[in-house]
Design a protein around this motif. Structure first.
Motif, mmCIF file in Angstrom:
data_model
loop_
_atom_site.group_PDB
_atom_site.id
_atom_site.type_symbol
_atom_site.label_atom_id
_atom_site.label_comp_id
_atom_site.label_asym_id
_atom_site.label_seq_id
_atom_site.Cartn_x
_atom_site.Cartn_y
_atom_site.Cartn_z
ATOM 1 N N ASN A 1 0.875 -1.005 -0.364
ATOM 2 C CA ASN A 1 0.139 0.158 -0.204
ATOM 3 C C ASN A 1 0.549 1.327 -0.037
ATOM 4 N N LYS A 2 1.421 0.874 -0.816
ATOM 5 C CA LYS A 2 3.085 2.524 -1.168
ATOM 6 C C LYS A 2 2.947 2.885 -2.285
ATOM 7 N N ILE A 3 3.251 4.032 -2.706
ATOM 8 C CA ILE A 3 2.807 4.553 -3.833
ATOM 9 C C ILE A 3 4.374 5.413 -4.223
ATOM 10 N N MET B 1 6.988 13.655 -10.835
ATOM 11 C CA MET B 1 5.763 13.199 -10.444
ATOM 12 C C MET B 1 5.536 14.437 -8.929
ATOM 13 N N HIS B 2 6.800 14.574 -8.593
ATOM 14 C CA HIS B 2 7.504 15.527 -6.906
ATOM 15 C C HIS B 2 7.057 16.910 -7.988
ATOM 16 N N CYS C 1 10.135 13.673 -0.618
ATOM 17 C CA CYS C 1 8.978 14.328 0.465
ATOM 18 C C CYS C 1 6.918 13.882 0.519
ATOM 19 N N PHE C 2 7.596 13.157 -0.924
ATOM 20 C CA PHE C 2 5.513 12.382 -1.073
ATOM 21 C C PHE C 2 6.544 11.172 -0.030
ATOM 22 N N ASP D 1 -5.200 14.728 -0.442
ATOM 23 C CA ASP D 1 -4.875 16.129 -0.081
ATOM 24 C C ASP D 1 -4.772 17.290 -0.731
ATOM 25 N N TYR D 2 -4.052 16.743 -2.251
ATOM 26 C CA TYR D 2 -2.910 17.743 -2.740
ATOM 27 C C TYR D 2 -4.346 17.752 -3.905
#
Length: 701
Positions: free
Chosen positions: A159-161, A167-168, A177-178, A187-188
Motif C-alpha cells: 500500500n505504498k505509492i 511527479m514531485h 518529500c512524498f 490532500d493535494y
C-alpha cells in the motif's frame, strides 16, 4: 508553458523522432511494460528477428522480458536507474534461431502507454558501439524528462505509492518529500474533485484495467494546476490486483485554452452574450424537454430601430459600441433563468421561461421602456434608440427553424406597424401570413437567381404621330420560369425584392442580360431605336449599383444612344437628390431616361422640373378611361402639354383599344404602349416596326 509542465504529445513526438528507423544504428524494440508485447520495432530489429516490424507488433520475443517475473524485476531495476547498462542476453528470433545480443533497457512513455525500450545489436568487440548504445539510451531518458511526464507506481501489497522526480515537480514539492500514502495524494486534490478520484482508485483496485482521469490540485505555493492521470492496474495469476503503474502530466495551460475556445465558440465576441448557435441549441433543448415537462415559454426577438443611422453615419466602431452598451444596459432586466443572446447584426433574442403570454408581454414592455430611456452618445452627438420586438410562443410541436422563421416574420410585422412596437404572434395571424407569403417569394427569387431562371421579354412602344423611321422601340420586361417550366409574371417577386433589399441584384442581372443579348444580335441592334430598361428605386439610391452601371457603359461597345432606363415617379421622388445625380450621370454617357407612372404622385408637376428626364410615361390609370372620362382626358392632356413644353417625349401606357389610341393621337401624345399594339413577348422573337401601318411582324433569325 511552465518549466514543470508539458503535454504528453511533446513526449510522444520526442519519442517518435528518436525511434525513427534512420536515427539510430541499433535494433530498437518497445515492449509494453505490463505484458512484454512489441508495440514498436525499427528496421534493424526486423532484420535481426527475421520478421517485419508490422508483423512483430502484439507478439513477445522469446527471452526478452517475456516472463512476468523477469519484467517485474526489470521494472524495479529500471525505476532505480536511468537505464540498465548493456549486457549480453540470449533470445530467439521468429525463425526459432538462437541469438546472443548485447542489449540495454530503459523505461519510455510511447503512445500513451508505459514501455520498456530495448536496444541491441549482435555481439561486437568494438567498445565504441557499446558507448554509442549507452548514449542512445540516455537520449531517450532525456526525452522523457523533457516532456515532464511523471511516473508513479502503487504496490498494493505494501500500500505504498512511489513517485519519480517529475511527479514531485508536478505537485510542487521537493524530491523524496512524498511519503507514499494515498491520503497525502488526495490532500493535494481540490475538494470538488477528491471524491471522484477516490472512487476511481477504488474501482481499479477492485477490477484492474486501464484508467484515464483529470483532476485539479492545489500546490503548496497556492497555485492550482490541472493534471491528467493515465495508467493501468495489473493482476497476478490469482486475478488479484497487485500493482498500479501510471503517468501524470500538467495540462493547465491546455485546459485554460480549451475553456477559452469553448467559451468563444458559444459566445458573441462583441457583447459577451450567447451567440446564435448556442441560442438555437438551447431552444432545441427546451423544445425537447417540453414533451416531458410542459410549461409556458416565449421566444422574444428584437432589433434596434435606429442602428443603421448610427452605423452608416459614424462607422462600424460606433455601431459596435452601441451594441455593447445596449447589451450591458439590458442585462439587469433579464433574470438568470432566461437565455439572452445576440443573433447577429443588431438582432437579439431572449427565451422567457416559465411565463404566461401576458407575463412575457410585460417583460418585453420592460425591455422596450429600458431602451427608450437609454441615450447613446458618440462624438458629442446623442441618439435615441428604440426596439422593434416579436413575441412567439414556444410550442413543442414546432421546430427551431419554424420558431425562428415565425419570429423573423413577426419582427418585420412589428416594423411595418411603425417601429418601437411589439408584435405578438398568434395562430392564423394575418399579418404574419402575408409576410410568410412574401418570404416565399424571396426564396423563389433566390432560387431563380441561382438557377438562372429569368427570361427577358419585350413590349413594343409605337409612334402615335407621323414621324420618320426611328427604328424599333420597346421596353424590356422581366419574366420568371417557375419550377414546372411555365412563364410567370414577376409582380409578387419584384415586390418581395423591393421589400427585402434584393431589387439591385435583379436589376444587375437584367442590365447584364440585355447588354449581352444586344451584343450578340448586331442585325437587330442596327434596326434598334431605343431599348428601355426598368430600374428599381433601390438601385437608383445605391452608390454601388451606380458604379457598376458606369463601368458597364464605359466598357460597352453598344451605341449608348439606343439604351434607355426608366424608374417610377414614386421611386424617384423618395430621394430626389440621389435620383437627379443618378440621371445626370447616366445621361452623360448618351443614354435616355424615362419617368414611369407619371401622374401617380401627389405633387407630380412640382418635382418634374428637378428631374432631367427625356421621356414621361403617363400613368395607365388615366389612360384606361380617356375616351369615356373627361377628367382622364384632361389629365393626360395636361401631362402631355407640360412634357412638350419641357421638350420631353410622352408615352401613354395601357393603350388597350382603338378608341384610346385615337384619343391619344388627338391630344398629341408621342407614343403608345399596351395590348392594342402587342402583349409582351420573348425577346428572342425580334420585332420590326413599320410606321406606315403600325403592325408588328416577326423577323426570322
Amino acid at each position: 508553458m511552465t518549466a514543470n509542465t508539458a503535454p504528453v504529445e511533446l513526449q510522444n513526438k520526442a519519442a517518435a523522432s528518436l525511434l525513427d528507423a534512420g536515427s539510430l544504428p541499433f535494433a530498437i524494440a518497445l515492449l509494453r511494460a505490463n505484458d512484454g508485447k512489441v508495440v514498436f520495432a525499427n528496421y534493424l530489429m526486423s532484420v535481426i528477428m527475421r520478421c517485419s516490424a508490422d508483423a512483430m507488433r502484439g507478439k513477445t520475443i522469446t527471452g526478452l522480458y517475456d516472463d512476468g517475473q523477469q519484467r517485474s524485476e526489470a521494472f524495479k531495476l529500471l525505476k532505480k536507474n536511468s537505464f540498465v547498462p548493456p549486457k549480453q542476453i540470449k533470445i530467439s528470433n521468429f525463425e526459432n534461431s538462437s541469438l546472443t545480443v548485447t542489449a540495454a533497457s530503459s523505461l519510455l512513455k510511447y503512445q500513451n502507454q508505459l514501455c520498456i525500450l530495448v536496444a541491441f545489436q549482435t555481439p561486437s568487440t568494438d567498445a565504441s558501439n557499446v558507448k554509442r548504445l549507452q548514449i542512445a539510451i540516455k537520449r531517450h531518458n532525456m526525452a522523457l524528462q523533457a516532456a515532464q511526464v511523471g511516473i508513479w507506481s502503487w504496490d498494493l501489497m505494501s500500500n505504498k505509492i512511489a513517485w519519480d522526480d517529475t511527479m514531485h515537480n508536478l505537485f510542487g514539492i521537493k524530491s523524496g518529500c512524498f511519503t507514499g500514502r494515498q491520503r497525502e495524494f488526495l490532500d493535494y486534490v481540490l475538494p470538488e474533485d477528491r471524491e471522484e478520484q477516490r472512487e476511481i482508485s477504488k474501482r481499479y483496485y477492485q477490477e484492474g484495467g486501464k484508467f484515464d482521469t483529470k483532476f485539479r490540485i492545489m500546490r503548496p505555493d497556492g497555485e492550482t494546476r490541472v493534471i491528467i492521470n493515465r495508467g493501468e492496474a495489473t493482476k497476478n495469476n490469482q486475478d488479484i490486483v497487485v500493482s498500479v503503474v501510471g503517468v501524470c502530466w500538467d495540462v493547465t495551460e491546455n485546459f485554460a485554452l480549451s475553456a477559452k475556445i469553448e467559451h468563444q465558440a458559444l459566445h458573441d465576441p462583441l457583447t459577451g452574450l450567447l451567440n446564435r448557435f448556442e441560442m438555437q441549441q438551447r431552444l432545441a433543448d427546451l423544445l425537447h424537454s417540453l414533451s416531458a415537462e410542459p410549461s409556458e415559454n416565449t421566444f422574444c426577438y428584437f432589433d434596434l430601430d435606429r442602428f443603421k443611422v448610427v452605423n452608416d453615419t459614424y462607422g462600424h466602431e460606433a455601431g459596435d459600441e452601441l451594441l455593447r452598451q445596449i447589451a450591458e444596459h439590458l442585462k439587469p432586466y433579464i433574470t438568470d433563468k432566461d437565455t439572452f443572446a445576440r443573433m447577429g447584426g443588431d438582432e437579439f433574442a431572449l427565451i422567457i421561461t416559465n411565463c404566461s403570454g401576458d407575463e412575457a408581454r410585460m417583460v418585453a414592455e420592460t425591455l422596450l421602456k429600458a431602451v427608450q430611456n437609454f441615450h447613446f452618445e458618440w462624438t458629442g452627438k446623442v441618439f435615441d434608440i428604440d426596439l422593434s420586438m416579436a413575441l412567439v410562443p414556444i410550442s413543442p410541436e414546432k421546430s427551431v427553424s419554424e420558431i425562428l422563421g415565425t419570429a423573423d416574420v413577426s419582427l418585420s410585422a412589428a416594423k411595418d406597424g411603425g417601429r418601437g412596437r411589439i408584435h405578438e404572434y398568434r395562430p392564423h395571424d394575418s399579418t404574419v401570413i402575408r409576410r410568410h407569403d412574401e418570404m416565399h417569394w424571396v426564396l423563389q427569387l433566390e432560387d431563380a437567381l441561382r438557377s438562372d431562371r429569368f427570361q427577358l421579354h419585350f413590349q413594343p412602344i409605337m409612334p402615335l404621330q407621323e414621324v420618320h423611321d426611328e427604328g424599333l422601340h420597346y421596353e424590356v420586361l422581366l419574366r420568371v420560369i417557375d419550377e414546372s417550366g411555365e412563364v410567370i409574371s414577376p409582380h409578387e417577386l419584384l415586390n418581395a425584392a423591393e421589400q427585402f433589399d434584393m431589387a439591385t441584384r435583379v436589376d444587375t442581372w437584367v442590365v447584364n442580360a440585355v447588354f449581352d443579348w444586344l451584343q450578340k444580335h448586331p442585325d437587330h441592334l442596327e434596326k434598334l431605336g431605343l431599348c428601355s430598361i426598368n430600374l428599381s428605386g433601390a438601385s437608383i439610391g445605391d452608390s454601388g449599383f451606380l458604379i457598376f452601371l458606369k463601368e458597364k457603359l464605359q466598357d460597352s461597345e453598344l451605341p449608348l444612344g439606343k439604351i434607355g432606363f426608366e424608374v417610377t415617379e414614386n421611386a424617384a421622388i423618395k430621394n430626389i437628390l440621389k435620383a437627379r445625380d443618378f440621371i445626370d450621370t447616366i445621361k452623360n454617357y448618351g443614354c435616355k431616361f424615362a419617368l414611369d407612372d407619371f401622374g401617380s404622385g401627389h405633387s407630380s408637376f412640382a418635382y418634374l422640373k428637378d428631374l432631367p428626364v427625356d421621356i414621361l410615361k403617363i400613368d395607365g390609370m388615366f389612360v384606361k378611361g380617356i375616351h369615356l372620362e373627361p377628367v382622364n382626358y384632361a389629365m393626360v392632356k395636361a401631362i402631355n402639354d407640360v412634357g412638350q413644353v419641357m421638350k420631353m417625349k410622352t408615352i401613354a401606357e395601357y393603350v388597350e383599344n382603338e378608341e384610346i389610341c385615337n384619343s391619344l393621337k388627338a391630344i398629341g401624345v408621342d407614343y403608345g404602349q399596351g395590348y392594342y399594339f402587342g402583349k409582351s413577348e420573348n425577346i428572342d422573337e425580334v420585332i420590326v416596326v413599320d410606321p406606315t401601318i403600325a403592325t408588328i411582324a416577326e423577323i426570322p433569325e
